[in-house]
Design a protein around this motif. Structure first.
Motif, PDB file in Angstrom:
ATOM      1  N   CYS A  39     -79.221  61.211  13.996  1.00  0.00           N
ATOM      2  CA  CYS A  39     -80.496  60.501  14.037  1.00  0.00           C
ATOM      3  C   CYS A  39     -80.305  58.986  14.072  1.00  0.00           C
ATOM      4  O   CYS A  39     -81.096  58.270  14.704  1.00  0.00           O
ATOM      5  CB  CYS A  39     -81.355  60.897  12.840  1.00  0.00           C
ATOM      6  SG  CYS A  39     -82.005  62.576  12.946  1.00  0.00           S
ATOM      7  N   TYR A  40     -79.244  58.501  13.428  1.00  0.00           N
ATOM      8  CA  TYR A  40     -78.999  57.055  13.469  1.00  0.00           C
ATOM      9  C   TYR A  40     -78.635  56.614  14.886  1.00  0.00           C
ATOM     10  O   TYR A  40     -79.085  55.557  15.353  1.00  0.00           O
ATOM     11  CB  TYR A  40     -77.893  56.660  12.497  1.00  0.00           C
ATOM     12  CG  TYR A  40     -77.633  55.172  12.491  1.00  0.00           C
ATOM     13  CD1 TYR A  40     -78.530  54.301  11.867  1.00  0.00           C
ATOM     14  CD2 TYR A  40     -76.529  54.635  13.137  1.00  0.00           C
ATOM     15  CE1 TYR A  40     -78.321  52.933  11.879  1.00  0.00           C
ATOM     16  CE2 TYR A  40     -76.313  53.263  13.160  1.00  0.00           C
ATOM     17  CZ  TYR A  40     -77.208  52.417  12.536  1.00  0.00           C
ATOM     18  OH  TYR A  40     -77.002  51.060  12.561  1.00  0.00           O
ATOM     19  N   CYS A  74     -86.656  60.266   8.635  1.00  0.00           N
ATOM     20  CA  CYS A  74     -85.497  59.498   8.197  1.00  0.00           C
ATOM     21  C   CYS A  74     -85.969  58.188   7.584  1.00  0.00           C
ATOM     22  O   CYS A  74     -86.923  57.570   8.063  1.00  0.00           O
ATOM     23  CB  CYS A  74     -84.562  59.197   9.368  1.00  0.00           C
ATOM     24  SG  CYS A  74     -83.882  60.661  10.166  1.00  0.00           S
ATOM     25  N   ASN A  77     -77.694  62.776   9.642  1.00  0.00           N
ATOM     26  CA  ASN A  77     -77.866  61.330   9.493  1.00  0.00           C
ATOM     27  C   ASN A  77     -77.227  60.576  10.654  1.00  0.00           C
ATOM     28  O   ASN A  77     -77.816  59.636  11.207  1.00  0.00           O
ATOM     29  CB  ASN A  77     -77.258  60.852   8.172  1.00  0.00           C
ATOM     30  CG  ASN A  77     -78.013  61.374   6.967  1.00  0.00           C
ATOM     31  OD1 ASN A  77     -79.146  61.816   7.074  1.00  0.00           O
ATOM     32  ND2 ASN A  77     -77.357  61.351   5.812  1.00  0.00           N
ATOM     33  N   HIS A 126     -76.641  53.658   4.768  1.00  0.00           N
ATOM     34  CA  HIS A 126     -77.827  53.887   3.945  1.00  0.00           C
ATOM     35  C   HIS A 126     -78.961  54.562   4.711  1.00  0.00           C
ATOM     36  O   HIS A 126     -80.027  54.788   4.137  1.00  0.00           O
ATOM     37  CB  HIS A 126     -78.323  52.552   3.359  1.00  0.00           C
ATOM     38  CG  HIS A 126     -77.325  51.898   2.458  1.00  0.00           C
ATOM     39  ND1 HIS A 126     -76.691  50.717   2.768  1.00  0.00           N
ATOM     40  CD2 HIS A 126     -76.831  52.277   1.250  1.00  0.00           C
ATOM     41  CE1 HIS A 126     -75.876  50.389   1.801  1.00  0.00           C
ATOM     42  NE2 HIS A 126     -75.923  51.314   0.862  1.00  0.00           N
ATOM     43  N   PHE A 127     -78.742  54.858   5.965  1.00  0.00           N
ATOM     44  CA  PHE A 127     -79.747  55.565   6.775  1.00  0.00           C
ATOM     45  C   PHE A 127     -79.682  57.049   6.414  1.00  0.00           C
ATOM     46  O   PHE A 127     -78.665  57.705   6.603  1.00  0.00           O
ATOM     47  CB  PHE A 127     -79.437  55.356   8.265  1.00  0.00           C
ATOM     48  CG  PHE A 127     -80.474  55.895   9.196  1.00  0.00           C
ATOM     49  CD1 PHE A 127     -81.556  55.130   9.589  1.00  0.00           C
ATOM     50  CD2 PHE A 127     -80.361  57.195   9.701  1.00  0.00           C
ATOM     51  CE1 PHE A 127     -82.514  55.624  10.471  1.00  0.00           C
ATOM     52  CE2 PHE A 127     -81.309  57.696  10.574  1.00  0.00           C
ATOM     53  CZ  PHE A 127     -82.385  56.912  10.961  1.00  0.00           C
ATOM     54  N   SER A 128     -80.773  57.581   5.872  1.00  0.00           N
ATOM     55  CA  SER A 128     -80.750  58.975   5.401  1.00  0.00           C
ATOM     56  C   SER A 128     -81.954  59.749   5.913  1.00  0.00           C
ATOM     57  O   SER A 128     -83.046  59.195   6.059  1.00  0.00           O
ATOM     58  CB  SER A 128     -80.725  59.020   3.866  1.00  0.00           C
ATOM     59  OG  SER A 128     -81.880  58.403   3.342  1.00  0.00           O
ATOM     60  N   CYS A 129     -81.725  61.024   6.171  1.00  0.00           N
ATOM     61  CA  CYS A 129     -82.769  61.903   6.692  1.00  0.00           C
ATOM     62  C   CYS A 129     -82.986  63.078   5.730  1.00  0.00           C
ATOM     63  O   CYS A 129     -82.249  63.254   4.767  1.00  0.00           O
ATOM     64  CB  CYS A 129     -82.388  62.427   8.076  1.00  0.00           C
ATOM     65  SG  CYS A 129     -82.103  61.112   9.296  1.00  0.00           S
ATOM     66  N   ASP A 130     -83.992  63.850   6.031  1.00  0.00           N
ATOM     67  CA  ASP A 130     -84.318  65.029   5.211  1.00  0.00           C
ATOM     68  C   ASP A 130     -84.174  66.283   6.087  1.00  0.00           C
ATOM     69  O   ASP A 130     -84.926  66.461   7.044  1.00  0.00           O
ATOM     70  CB  ASP A 130     -85.752  64.909   4.684  1.00  0.00           C
ATOM     71  CG  ASP A 130     -86.127  66.068   3.774  1.00  0.00           C
ATOM     72  OD1 ASP A 130     -85.204  66.686   3.206  1.00  0.00           O
ATOM     73  OD2 ASP A 130     -87.334  66.343   3.657  1.00  0.00           O
ATOM     74  N   ASP A 167     -80.620  65.651   3.716  1.00  0.00           N
ATOM     75  CA  ASP A 167     -79.604  64.606   3.730  1.00  0.00           C
ATOM     76  C   ASP A 167     -78.232  65.213   4.022  1.00  0.00           C
ATOM     77  O   ASP A 167     -77.462  65.510   3.117  1.00  0.00           O
ATOM     78  CB  ASP A 167     -79.598  63.870   2.388  1.00  0.00           C
ATOM     79  CG  ASP A 167     -78.704  62.637   2.418  1.00  0.00           C
ATOM     80  OD1 ASP A 167     -78.231  62.279   3.511  1.00  0.00           O
ATOM     81  OD2 ASP A 167     -78.490  62.031   1.349  1.00  0.00           O
ATOM     82  N   ARG A 168     -77.959  65.385   5.316  1.00  0.00           N
ATOM     83  CA  ARG A 168     -76.666  65.930   5.747  1.00  0.00           C
ATOM     84  C   ARG A 168     -76.001  64.912   6.659  1.00  0.00           C
ATOM     85  O   ARG A 168     -76.656  64.256   7.472  1.00  0.00           O
ATOM     86  CB  ARG A 168     -76.862  67.267   6.464  1.00  0.00           C
ATOM     87  CG  ARG A 168     -77.316  68.378   5.525  1.00  0.00           C
ATOM     88  CD  ARG A 168     -77.730  69.629   6.266  1.00  0.00           C
ATOM     89  NE  ARG A 168     -76.731  70.095   7.231  1.00  0.00           N
ATOM     90  CZ  ARG A 168     -76.865  71.206   7.962  1.00  0.00           C
ATOM     91  NH1 ARG A 168     -77.949  71.965   7.813  1.00  0.00           N
ATOM     92  NH2 ARG A 168     -75.939  71.562   8.811  1.00  0.00           N
ATOM     93  N   ARG A 169     -74.690  64.791   6.519  1.00  0.00           N
ATOM     94  CA  ARG A 169     -73.960  63.730   7.221  1.00  0.00           C
ATOM     95  C   ARG A 169     -74.142  63.806   8.728  1.00  0.00           C
ATOM     96  O   ARG A 169     -74.399  62.798   9.385  1.00  0.00           O
ATOM     97  CB  ARG A 169     -72.474  63.800   6.867  1.00  0.00           C
ATOM     98  CG  ARG A 169     -71.647  62.667   7.463  1.00  0.00           C
ATOM     99  CD  ARG A 169     -70.205  62.714   7.015  1.00  0.00           C
ATOM    100  NE  ARG A 169     -69.431  61.621   7.571  1.00  0.00           N
ATOM    101  CZ  ARG A 169     -68.905  61.624   8.794  1.00  0.00           C
ATOM    102  NH1 ARG A 169     -69.057  62.683   9.578  1.00  0.00           N
ATOM    103  NH2 ARG A 169     -68.214  60.585   9.223  1.00  0.00           N
TER     104      ARG A 169
END
Length: 202
Positions: free
Chosen positions: A61-62, A158, A58, A47-51, A53-55
């Protein structure tokens, strides 16, 4: 007279506080981490998402946000803190030492106190590491430096899911660590008092 078989006596620490810490508080801590920890952190990476939203973004950054997952860190902390006591009880089992002998013989008392002091040191180190890895509060937004992944990303925002629940859980784990340290300190005082009481009765 204590008719408890030596093998059973070795399963318990020689102090009341030590028994409380091992049998009750340790169990509560493990239950809290195993059940609630999974509920709070189990699907965090999904559920951690960035802008944008690309896998790959994400995931990148996670990994930056969580160099180590909290569940793994706290599990390692619990195992590490158990090591000094486990080593002492293994030594006691090999030497066939019972609870009374730990209080009666100075060398065993010193060894036991050293094992408790090592637990305190390990808990303090874990507290320091936790504060540097996770801080004291989980913010809803994480600013990720993704320039190494792709120049067009630079710094991206994120979203951290369930940040308030994570802050509460984080505070609880800090509290558990502090309580454990206080119990260990109280256990040292108890064993010293009981040792002095034994000497006075001689």
């Amino acid at each position: 007279m204590n008719n408890t078989p030596p093998g059973l006596r070795l399963l318990r620490p020689p102090t009341v506080i030590g028994q409380f810490h091992t049998l009750f508080f340790g169990s509560v801590r493990m239950f809290f981490l195993g059940v609630l920890g999974f509920a709070v952190y189990g699907n965090e990476a999904l559920h951690f998402s960035c802008d944008p939203d690309r896998r790959e973004l994400n995931l990148y950054c996670y990994n930056q946000f969580r160099p180590i997952t909290p569940q793994v860190f706290w599990a390692l902390q619990l195992v590490t803190v158990l090591v000094p006591g486990a080593v002492f009880h293994l030594y006691a089992a090999c030497k066939n030492i019972d609870q009374e002998e730990i209080l009666e013989r100075p060398i065993y008392t010193v060894f036991y106190i050293i094992s408790v002091l090592l637990r305190i040191i390990l808990e303090v180190i874990a507290f320091w590491l936790q504060s540097h890895l996770f801080g004291f509060e989980v913010h809803p937004l994480y600013m990720c430096d993704a320039s190494a992944l792709e120049k067009t990303f630079n710094v991206t925002k994120c979203m951290v899911p369930e940040h308030f629940e994570k802050t509460i859980f984080l505070s609880a784990m800090y509290t558990f660590t502090v309580i454990t340290i206080l119990l260990c300190i109280a256990e040292i005082f108890e064993i010293l008092c009981r040792r002095l009481g034994y000497l006075n009765n001689q």
